[in-house]
Structure formats: structure tokens, C-alpha cells
Design a protein around this motif. Structure first.
Motif, short mmCIF file in Angstrom:
data_model
loop_
_atom_site.label_atom_id
_atom_site.label_comp_id
_atom_site.label_asym_id
_atom_site.label_seq_id
_atom_site.Cartn_x
_atom_site.Cartn_y
_atom_site.Cartn_z
N GLU A 793 0.82 -1.21 0.00
CA GLU A 793 0.00 0.00 0.00
C GLU A 793 0.85 1.26 0.00
OE1 GLU A 793 -3.69 2.01 2.50
OE2 GLU A 793 -2.68 0.23 3.27
N PHE A 794 1.95 1.24 0.76
CA PHE A 794 2.79 2.42 0.85
C PHE A 794 4.21 2.14 0.36
CE2 PHE A 794 -0.35 3.00 4.31
CZ PHE A 794 -1.01 4.07 3.74
N PHE A 795 4.32 1.20 -0.60
CA PHE A 795 5.67 0.87 -1.04
C PHE A 795 6.37 2.07 -1.66
CE2 PHE A 795 8.36 -0.30 -4.67
CZ PHE A 795 9.45 -0.72 -3.94
N PHE A 796 5.60 2.94 -2.34
CA PHE A 796 6.24 4.07 -3.00
C PHE A 796 6.92 5.00 -2.00
CE2 PHE A 796 1.89 5.35 -2.09
CZ PHE A 796 2.06 6.56 -1.48
N MET A 797 6.61 4.86 -0.70
CA MET A 797 7.24 5.68 0.32
C MET A 797 8.52 5.06 0.85
SD MET A 797 3.88 6.85 2.48
CE MET A 797 4.80 7.89 3.58
N LYS A 798 8.84 3.86 0.42
CA LYS A 798 9.99 3.17 0.97
C LYS A 798 11.29 3.71 0.37
CE LYS A 798 7.75 0.16 3.51
NZ LYS A 798 7.87 0.15 4.96
N LYS A 799 12.30 3.82 1.21
CA LYS A 799 13.63 4.16 0.71
C LYS A 799 14.34 2.88 0.32
CE LYS A 799 14.79 8.46 3.13
NZ LYS A 799 15.76 9.10 4.02
N GLY A 800 14.56 2.69 -0.97
CA GLY A 800 15.31 1.54 -1.43
C GLY A 800 14.51 0.25 -1.39
N LEU A 801 15.12 -0.82 -1.90
CA LEU A 801 14.50 -2.14 -1.98
C LEU A 801 15.23 -3.11 -1.07
CD1 LEU A 801 14.20 -2.34 -5.88
CD2 LEU A 801 12.29 -2.09 -4.29
N GLU A 802 14.52 -4.17 -0.66
CA GLU A 802 15.16 -5.26 0.06
C GLU A 802 16.06 -6.02 -0.92
OE1 GLU A 802 14.60 -5.76 3.25
OE2 GLU A 802 12.87 -4.47 3.59
N GLN A 803 17.14 -6.60 -0.39
CA GLN A 803 18.07 -7.34 -1.22
C GLN A 803 18.08 -8.81 -0.81
OE1 GLN A 803 19.63 -5.93 -3.89
NE2 GLN A 803 18.46 -4.10 -3.34
N PHE A 804 18.22 -9.69 -1.82
CA PHE A 804 18.28 -11.12 -1.55
C PHE A 804 19.60 -11.49 -0.87
CE2 PHE A 804 15.25 -11.04 -5.16
CZ PHE A 804 14.19 -11.69 -4.54
N ARG A 805 19.56 -12.62 -0.16
CA ARG A 805 20.74 -13.11 0.53
C ARG A 805 21.06 -14.52 0.04
NH1 ARG A 805 20.32 -10.99 6.74
NH2 ARG A 805 19.64 -8.89 6.24
N THR A 806 22.29 -14.88 0.20
CA THR A 806 22.72 -16.22 -0.21
C THR A 806 21.85 -17.29 0.45
OG1 THR A 806 24.99 -15.44 -0.44
CG2 THR A 806 24.66 -17.81 -0.26
N GLY A 807 21.38 -18.22 -0.35
CA GLY A 807 20.55 -19.30 0.16
C GLY A 807 19.07 -19.05 0.11
N ASP A 808 18.64 -17.81 -0.18
CA ASP A 808 17.21 -17.53 -0.28
C ASP A 808 16.58 -18.40 -1.37
OD1 ASP A 808 16.99 -15.68 1.71
OD2 ASP A 808 17.19 -13.93 0.42
N LYS A 809 15.41 -18.93 -1.06
CA LYS A 809 14.67 -19.73 -2.04
C LYS A 809 13.52 -18.91 -2.60
CE LYS A 809 11.74 -23.08 -1.04
NZ LYS A 809 11.15 -24.37 -0.61
N ILE A 810 13.45 -18.85 -3.92
CA ILE A 810 12.42 -18.04 -4.59
C ILE A 810 11.53 -18.96 -5.40
CG2 ILE A 810 11.99 -16.16 -6.21
CD1 ILE A 810 14.87 -15.20 -5.62
N GLU A 811 10.24 -18.99 -5.05
CA GLU A 811 9.25 -19.70 -5.86
C GLU A 811 8.53 -18.68 -6.73
OE1 GLU A 811 7.04 -23.04 -3.65
OE2 GLU A 811 7.64 -21.65 -2.07
N LEU A 812 8.40 -18.97 -8.02
CA LEU A 812 7.74 -18.07 -8.94
C LEU A 812 6.25 -18.39 -8.96
CD1 LEU A 812 10.52 -18.14 -11.64
CD2 LEU A 812 10.03 -16.34 -10.01
N MET A 813 5.43 -17.37 -8.69
CA MET A 813 4.01 -17.56 -8.41
C MET A 813 3.13 -17.04 -9.55
SD MET A 813 4.38 -19.00 -5.49
CE MET A 813 2.66 -19.11 -4.98
N PHE A 814 1.98 -17.68 -9.72
CA PHE A 814 1.06 -17.35 -10.81
C PHE A 814 -0.39 -17.46 -10.32
CE2 PHE A 814 4.93 -18.96 -12.57
CZ PHE A 814 5.16 -18.27 -13.75
N ASP A 815 -1.24 -16.56 -10.82
CA ASP A 815 -2.68 -16.69 -10.64
C ASP A 815 -3.23 -17.65 -11.69
OD1 ASP A 815 -3.02 -14.97 -8.49
OD2 ASP A 815 -3.21 -13.20 -9.76
N VAL A 816 -4.24 -18.42 -11.30
CA VAL A 816 -4.90 -19.33 -12.24
C VAL A 816 -6.39 -18.99 -12.26
CG1 VAL A 816 -5.44 -21.72 -12.82
CG2 VAL A 816 -3.21 -21.15 -11.83
N TYR A 817 -6.94 -18.80 -13.46
CA TYR A 817 -8.34 -18.42 -13.64
C TYR A 817 -9.08 -19.52 -14.41
CZ TYR A 817 -6.75 -13.71 -12.45
OH TYR A 817 -6.22 -12.62 -11.82
#
Length: 883
Positions: A793-817
Motif C-alpha cells: 500500500e505504501f511501497f512508493f514511500m519506501k527508501k530503497g529495496l530489500e536485497q536477496f541473501r545467499t541461500g534464499d529460495k524463490i518460488e515463482l508464483m502465478f494466478d490461475v483463472y
């Protein structure tokens, strides 16, 4: 009993404790047990456990677990979410034991079920009834402990010991993990801050900036641009000292990453360069601080001078820095207690521009004035303006080290209180300003002119982020110094054009279309509701080629006047960024209600009238689209704005152009062209494509991208090739965003939907290499970071982005209709991506598998921000030599 404590304020705890101790005294007396243990309830409970249960571990296990969790919660800080969760779990663990104890105690005195439940819920009262009543204690019959042979007994004891050891070990590991997460992680943050400080030491101000002289002919305002007043402080040559009032709300920026402490250290370093500058700082609003001398969860006032930070005054724990009165009190206090020849005011935290304001206190959240009021938990623009007005202090400079605060609406509001205004049009990166260079020079020489000081701040800003990014420029970073004596006449010129446009666009939809097209073509910032003012005027001159909104001469005069306001701006910013923004709600009408409240409060009547009419025209046409359409897509996006206070009735039949739904398409040059009449094409601003992959479970949403399938008869075609965006070789749901122009070409941006480490839904932010016109070269992308969906909701107010760290697991997500457009599921697809030690994530267009079936639509956005959808197009990926 624990529930009683949990629901009461701590200063009332002695009351239930005293009642409970009295109850235990009389109960223990009847049971023939040691009465003195009633002084400490835990001891009394242990005493009773020995006769009410077969084994003492019934008491010891919950007691040890609850004590360990409570101790850990106390150690990591009382107000953190971890601490609250640990305390709650400890209450549950020990509470279950107390319920068992009360149940057996009531039964041993012959009490019925209702009485026993009463003991569980209100022990203070029922213990006294039990102890002072006539009921007699009957020792419960406990099951005899089963006797075993010596070998079996030894084996069972060893087994019990091992189980207890494992339980204790797991408990210790859990507590250590929590402490590590909250304490060792801060240690890592401190190490990172020390490393950054070493990098920052090489940053100096230089000649890397744009000045007014670089951008307007003659290098000074035109003769017909008369300043609103003389500068309050036209000459600083005799100044002997300077005071900077710094209002610092740490929020999550400090609590999570120590970003505020990095800037405070720069302030300390700046004052070590001379004894002529003092920072007077009010700091709070964060649950943790990484600056020595500032306690966790505290509020206080500090003095930074001669390279030292000293606490001057502690503030109450219930202080809320997101309230107007707190800001006003600080400014008054600072001015009264620190005499100086010149004053500056710096406000540090999140920012959201004129529409939303500034300053989120994470410890004591701002509450609405009444239950029916819905307000954001920050200082809105009216609050800031009121605080400045009530203080009646004139500043040399006011600056916001926060996102999105450099817009003309705020600048005009600051004009009565300062000579200059330093802020960013765009969201700021993590580390905000660089304080050491500019303020360090001011500490050496308080006679430094404000414009020269501003030049140093602007030029060192670019150097800071080049240093942070291996020498590469950062085109989305902005910082500019504005002369406030010129903004009011510029704003008046802008309002003259806006006021004249109101009556014209009421009568002529083409005038509205020209303004809408100009806004669509202008450079927008991250919140999409602010646009660069020079970019908008340049775009308006092109779109309004018949000069119906304003003459070219008037637009040129206003453009030069805006440029004259900007004394300095950073040089690395992208094409289309010129140093001063304007609020222009456009992409989402929902946001205009917040804008309207601020316009009304500060009495910007002409701007309010313009946007009331402009947004009402858009709203009426969007509602007409919904009424004439049976499309689920349009119904989901619709909203009835006719009951909003700002809504102007009478535009319902403003444009009689047919609203097209399921627009037919025809093949053209290997792609598809929407079959629309030329009159409708004249209102279309952009064409994009949304795509789905047909699966056994339904239509899996792949995302959207701008159409680049070529043109036919001057109109953009709709089409997809056999490729889609992949992250580290895995198919991703990718949604494109507005690109920006750089010297190297057009830079496209987008987002990828994902889930981090099995529990956190995130949005990954992507940038692609610059694209030259008609180069045809394949480009690759890179991940700039991620944001958490719960902060959306207020991301545009954030200073900078979070950064990934070694070992982080990322699952790529999708909506299904399903086929009717109903959302069925949110799933992961493909293999998870693991972040390796180098942290690199590659983004590229890669071929889809042979046989993949796609369904896609063209989305045509018109001047009313209506999104018109074509009929569905289905294609199957066939084999080719590059697969």
C-alpha cells in the motif's frame, strides 16, 4: 491468572497479585502445605503440584519453557513483534498447566464443573471463595507409580533424561535463534554500517550537477518572473554559526537496516570538520537504533556538535512523531534553546508527496481524531504547514530527506517559511542524502551561501550512489534545490493555464484529450500520481498542437519559469526529470480523494477546481464503460465515484464515442489489429498485451507487456512471439512498467511475482539494459531488489529495496483463472530458484516450450484511462530451429 495480567495494564498488576496470594494462603492452609509460598505464586503452584499430580515434571516443564520464552522476549526488546509473540506463547504454555491445576484443585475440594471453570477464568475471586468457604479438602487419589525391575527402571530413567535433554536443547536452540535474529543480525548491520562509512569517506562534492545557468538562456529568471518577496537572508557573509533542526523519525528504515544511523554518523562526521555547526535532533519512532547513545524504543532530543552526540532531553514514551503538535513543539524548542545566525530544517523518514505527506512513527502509531475518520498514520501536508505556521520561524532552507517531496504544491506551501527547498522528486534510495560534504563545509564556514551549500548536497548525492553502485550512474535518483521566492509566481502562471482549461474542456472533449495525452506522455514518478512539471509542459505543447489549452508562448514562458526555480539538480537523473514535480492524479482515481482533501485544506482553489472537473470526466466515462459492458474484466475494475465530495455531475454524456468490449481483431503482418473506427483510435494512448498459458488447471496468468509487434495503417499491432520472461531460466509472471529515457537509450522496467523462503509473498523488481531505437538487439535484465507484498500500500514511500541473501529460495508464483475469468488459485510453477553466493539473478526472454498454448488479449488505454479489451486470441507454440 495469566490472562488477568495480560488484559490489565502493568501498574494495576499488584491488585490481582495480592488477591491471588491471599487465596493461595487460605487454600494452602486447608491443604496442610507451606503457607509462606503464597508470596510467590509460582512457589505455591509448585507446592500444590506435588500433591495433585503424579509427577513434578507437570510443573517444571511448562515453568521452564514459559520462563525461557519470557526471558528471551525481555532480552530482545519489549515492543518488537517477536517479543509479543514469545510472551503470548509463554502465556499459553503456562496457562494450560494452570487450567489443569485449577481443575484438579477444584475437584479435590468437591466443587462442580461450573466452579472449576470459574477458577480457570477468575482465579483471584474463586481462590478466595475456596480458601474461606466451608468446603473441605480431600486428598486426591493418585495412580500408584508402576514398579519395574532395576534394568527397566534405569532404562526408563535414561530415556526420560534423553527426552528432557532433547526438549531443553530444542528450547535453547529456539531462544538462541530468536536472539540471533534480533541481536546478532543487528551486529551484522553495525558491521555493514562501518563498512559503508569507510566507503563514504572518499565522497566529495564536485562539478557534477546541472545549474540554472546550464538550462535556461542567460542563466537567470526572465524579467517578467517577479519573485514573491525578497530573500529572508540575502547575505550570510557575516554569519558566525548555524543550527540545523533535524526531525528524525527512524521507523522501519532504522529498525530494520540502520539507515538513519548511517546519516546520523555523517552528521557527526560533518560537525567534526568545524565548530560552527550544531545539529539539534529529535529522534524516535523506531523500535531499534544503531547509534550509540540512542536507546531502543526511545524518544529524545540530542545535540551533535564537534563530532559528538549528546542527549539533551528525554521525551515521554508515548510521544508520537507523526503528529503535528510534536513537530511544532520541537521547532519551537530548538529555536528557543539554540541561538544562531542561520537555521535550517531537515525532516528525515518516509515521504509520499503533497498527496500523502511525510513521517511514519513505527512505535506509537498516529490515531485518527475520531473513530469514523480514516487517516494515514503520518503527518499530512496540512499538518506540516500548520506546524510551520504556528512556530513562525524563518529558515534559510527546509529539506526533506524523504521520498517524493519535491513538488510545486509543497514548495509553494513552504514559501512563507524558508528561502530554499531541498528535496527529491522521485523515491530516494536507501541511504538518502550524503551529509558529510555539504554540512561539513558549513561547519567550517557558516558564511557559505545557501546556493553553494545546495550545490554541494546535490553533487555529492550522485557521487554517493555511484560509489554504492561500482561507479555506475543511477538515472532514477533525483535531488534538487529550489528557490522558494520564485515558486509562487510560477504556480500562479500554472493556475492561469489550468483555470482557463476548465471551461474549455467542459465544452470540448478534444481539449480534455489533449491534456490527458500530455499527462500520459509526461515523466511520472514511482507513485504514478506525480509528474515532472517541465516534462508535462513539453508534452502538453506537443499534444495541444491547435493551441486550444494554451498558446505556445504561454507554455514556453511557464517552462522557462519552472527551470528558473531550480537552482541546482543532480546530473545523473533520467531524461524527463527537471527538478520540480507537480501532483496530477491520473492512473488511479482512488488516490484523488486524498489529494482533494489536501487541496481543500490549504485552499488551492484553482487547482482543486481543475482536478475536480478533470477527474469527474474520467470517472463518468469509466462508469459509462462499466454500465455498457458485460465484461467481468471491466466490472472488477469499476468504482462509482459519483458520491465522492469532489465529483462534478453533468459529464455522464460527455463523450458519445462507443465503448468497445471484446473488440474484434483481424490478422495483419503476422500479428493482429484491433478493428476500431478512426474516431476511437484518436482517443487511444497506448496498447499492451496480457497473456495467459492454457493448462489443465485453467488459464495461468503470465503478465503483461507493451505491444511491440509493429504497426498497420499507423496503429500498433497486438501479438506475441514464442518467448516470455524467465528468472534464472524459470518461467515468471512478469508485468511491465513505465520505461524511462537515459543517454544510452530507453530503460524498461517490470515486476515478477514470487514467494520467498516458503512464506513471504514478494514482488521482484527488474530493470533491462538500455535499448536504442530500432537496434533490434536482444537485451538482458537484472534484479534491483524486492519489496514485500504486505508493504504494497505504501511501497512508493519506501527508501530503497530489500536485497536477496545467499541461500534464499524463490518460488515463482502465478494466478490461475477459469474460463469465466474467476480466480481459482495462486500457485508456484517450475523449479524454485536459489540465490547463490554471488547473489546474481539473471532475467531474460527465453523460448516457451513447444506445444505451449497461449491465450492473450490486447488492452487499449484511452484518454479517460479506460482499458478496452480485444477478443481472445489463442495460439500454440510450434517448433522452430532455436528451440
Amino acid at each position: 491468572m495469566l490472562l488477568t495480567y495480560f488484559l490489565m495494564t502493568p501498574n494495576l498488576w499488584p491488585v490481582p497479585w495480592l488477591l491471588q496470594s491471599l487465596g493461595y494462603f487460605f487454600v494452602l492452609k486447608k491443604m496442610g502445605l507451606r503457607r509462606w509460598t503464597c508470596i510467590v505464586p509460582f512457589l505455591a503452584e509448585r507446592e500444590m503440584t506435588g500433591v495433585l499430580f503424579e509427577r513434578m515434571r507437570v510443573f517444571y516443564r511448562p515453568f521452564i519453557v514459559a520462563a525461557a520464552l519470557m526471558g528471551t522476549a525481555y532480552y530482545i526488546g519489549p515492543s518488537s513483534s517477536w517479543a509479543i509473540a514469545l510472551r503470548l506463547v509463554s502465556f499459553v504454555v503456562y496457562g494450560v498447566y494452570l487450567c489443569r491445576l485449577c481443575w484438579r484443585l477444584g475437584r479435590s475440594f468437591g466443587k462442580n464443573v461450573f466452579f472449576r471453570f470459574g477458577m480457570m477464568l477468575f482465579p483471584c475471586l474463586f481462590l478466595l471463595i475456596l480458601g474461606l468457604g466451608r468446603s473441605r479438602y480431600t486428598r486426591p487419589r493418585l495412580r500408584p507409580v508402576k514398579q519395574h525391575s532395576l534394568p527397566v527402571t534405569i532404562l526408563l530413567n535414561v530415556l526420560h533424561f534423553l527426552i528432557s535433554a532433547v526438549e531443553l536443547g530444542l528450547l535453547i536452540l529456539f531462544c538462541f535463534f530468536v536472539i540471533y535474529a534480533k541481536r546478532a543480525f543487528p551486529f551484522m548491520i553495525r558491521m555493514d554500517l562501518a563498512d559503508k562509512r569507510e566507503k563514504f569517506s572518499v565522497i566529495k562534492s564536485n562539478d557534477h550537477f546541472y545549474s540554472r545557468e546550464d538550462l535556461i538562456e542567460g542563466g537567470s529568471p526572465s524579467e517578467d518572473l517577479t519573485p514573491s518577496r525578497e530573500h529572508f537572508f540575502p547575505d550570510h557573509s557575516n554569519d558566525q554559526n548555524a543550527v540545523v533542526l533535524a526531525y528524525v523519525i527512524g521507523a522501519d528504515l532504522e529498525g530494520n537496516r540502520g539507515l538513519c544511523s548511517a546519516n546520523i554518523q555523517q552528521m557527526i562526521d560533518a560537525t567534526s570538520q568545524g565548530d560552527k555547526l550544531t545539529f539539534v535532533m529529535e529522534a524516535g519512532g523506531a523500535d531499534r537504533w544503531f547509534t550509540d547513545g540512542i536507546a531502543y524504543n526511545s524518544y529524545g532530543r540530542y545535540e551533535i556538535k564537534n563530532g559528538q552526540l549528546k542527549k539533551v532531553e528525554a521525551l515521554p514514551d508515548d510521544t508520537c512523531m507523526s503528529e503535528e503538535k510534536t513537530l511544532e513543539d520541537f521547532i519551537r524548542w530548538g529555536r528557543e534553546n539554540y541561538e544562531a545566525d542561520r537555521y535550517m530544517l531537515v525532516l528525515w523518514d518516509h515521504g509520499g508527496g503533497f498527496m500523502y505527506g511525510y513521517g511514519v512513527d513505527e512505535v506509537n502509531t498516529r490515531k485518527p481524531e475520531n473513530e469514523e475518520e480514516e487517516s494515514l498514520p503520518l503527518l499530512n501536508s496540512t499538518d506540516i504547514i500548520t506546524a510551520l505556521k504556528n512556530c513562525d520561524v524563518k529558515f534559510d532552507l527546509i529539506g526533506f530527506d524523504a521520498c517524493l517531496m519535491q513538488d510545486i504544491e509543497l514548495a509553494v506551501a513552504m514559501e512563507p517559511y524558508a528561502d530554499y527547498y531541498l528535496a527529491s522528486e522521485e523515491t530516494e534510495p536507501s541511504y538518502g542524502w550524503f551529509y558529510t560534504a555539504g554540512f561539513g563545509k558549513l561547519a567550517e564556514d557558516p558564511a557559505l551561501s545557501t546556493e553553494e551549500f545546495g550545490r554541494m548536497m546535490v553533487s555529492s548525492y550522485d557521487q554517493l550512489y555511484r560509489t554504492m553502485n561500482n561507479g555506475d550512474p543511477q538515472p532514477e535518483n533525483t535531488l534538487s534545490l529550489v528557490d522558494l521566492t520564485l515558486v509562487k509566481p510560477v504556480y500562479e502562471q500554472l493556475m492561469t493555464i489550468m483555470s482557463g482549461a476548465v471551461s474549455k474542456m467542459k465544452d470540448d472533449p478534444e481539449v480534455f484529450a489533449n491534456i490527458s495525452a500530455a499527462r500520459s506522455g509526461a515523466y511520472s514518478f514511482y507513485d504514478m500520481e506525480q509528474t515532472d512539471l517541465v516534462s508535462f509542459l513539453t508534452s502538453l505543447k506537443k499534444a495541444d498542437y491547435k493551441q486550444e489549452v494554451a498558446s505556445d508562448e504561454d507554455i514556453d514562458r511557464l517552462t522557462d519559469a519552472v527551470k528558473a526555480c531550480v537552482v541546482y539538480r543532480n546530473k545523473d537523473s533520467a531524461e524527463g526529470i527537471n527538478g520540480l514535480a507537480a501532483d496530477f492524479p491520473y492512473d488511479s482515481l482512488e488516490t484523488y480523494s486524498s489529494e482533494y482533501e489536501q487541496l481543500k485544506a490549504v485552499e488551492y482553489a484553482d487547482e482543486e477546481e481543475f482536478f475536480n472537473n478533470f477527474c469527474s470526466i474520467m470517472a463518468s466515462q469509466q462508469m459509462r464503460q462499466t454500465e455498457e459492458s458485460d465484461s467481468l474484466f471491466n466490472r472488477l475494475l469499476s468504482y462509482d465515484y459519483s458520491n465522492e465530495e469532489w465529483y462534478v455531475k453533468g459529464f455522464e454524456d460527455y463523450d458519445t464515442t462507443n465503448v468497445f468490449v471484446d473488440i474484434p481483431v483481424k490478422e495483419a503482418g503476422g500479428a493482429y489489429l484491433a478493428d476500431l473506427p478512426e474516431k476511437t483510435w484518436d482517443t487511444v494512448l497506448s496498447v499492451s498485451t496480457i497473456a495467459y498459458m492454457v493448462t489443465d488447471d485453467g488459464l495461468m496468468y503470465l503478465g503483461n507487456e507493451y505491444s511491440d509487434a509493429g504497426e498497420s495503417d499507423g496503429h500498433p499491432l497486438i501479438g506475441l512471439d514464442d518467448k516470455w520472461v524467465h528468472l534464472n531460466g524459470q518461467l515468471a509472471c512478469y508485468e511491465t512498467e513505465e520505461p524511462y529515457e537515459t543517454e544510452d537509450g530507453l530503460v524498461y522496467k517490470g515486476t515478477i511475482r514470487a514467494r520467498l523462503n516458503d512464506y513471504e509473498d514478494i514482488t521482484i523488481h527488474v530493470e533491462w539494459d538500455p535499448v536504442k531505437d530500432d537496434s533490434g538487439e536482444a537485451v538482458s535484465g537484472h534484479v534491483t531488489g524486492y519489496s514485500k507484498d504486505r508493504d504494497r500500500e505504501f511501497f512508493f514511500m519506501k527508501k530503497g529495496l530489500e536485497q536477496f541473501r545467499t541461500g534464499d529460495k524463490i518460488e515463482l508464483m502465478f494466478d490461475v483463472y477459469d474460463e469465466e475469468g474467476k480466480l481459482m488459485d495462486y500457485i508456484s510453477y517450475g523449479k524454485p530458484v536459489t540465490v547463490l553466493s554471488d547473489g546474481r539473478l539473471t532475467v531474460s526472454d527465453q523460448p516457451l516450450k513447444e506445444g505451449t498454448e497461449l491465450e492473450y488479449y490486447g488492452i487499449l488505454t484511452d484518454v479517460y484511462q479506460r482499458e478496452l479489451m480485444t477478443e481472445a486470441i489463442r495460439e500454440k507454440i510450434s517448433g522452430s530451429e532455436n528451440k
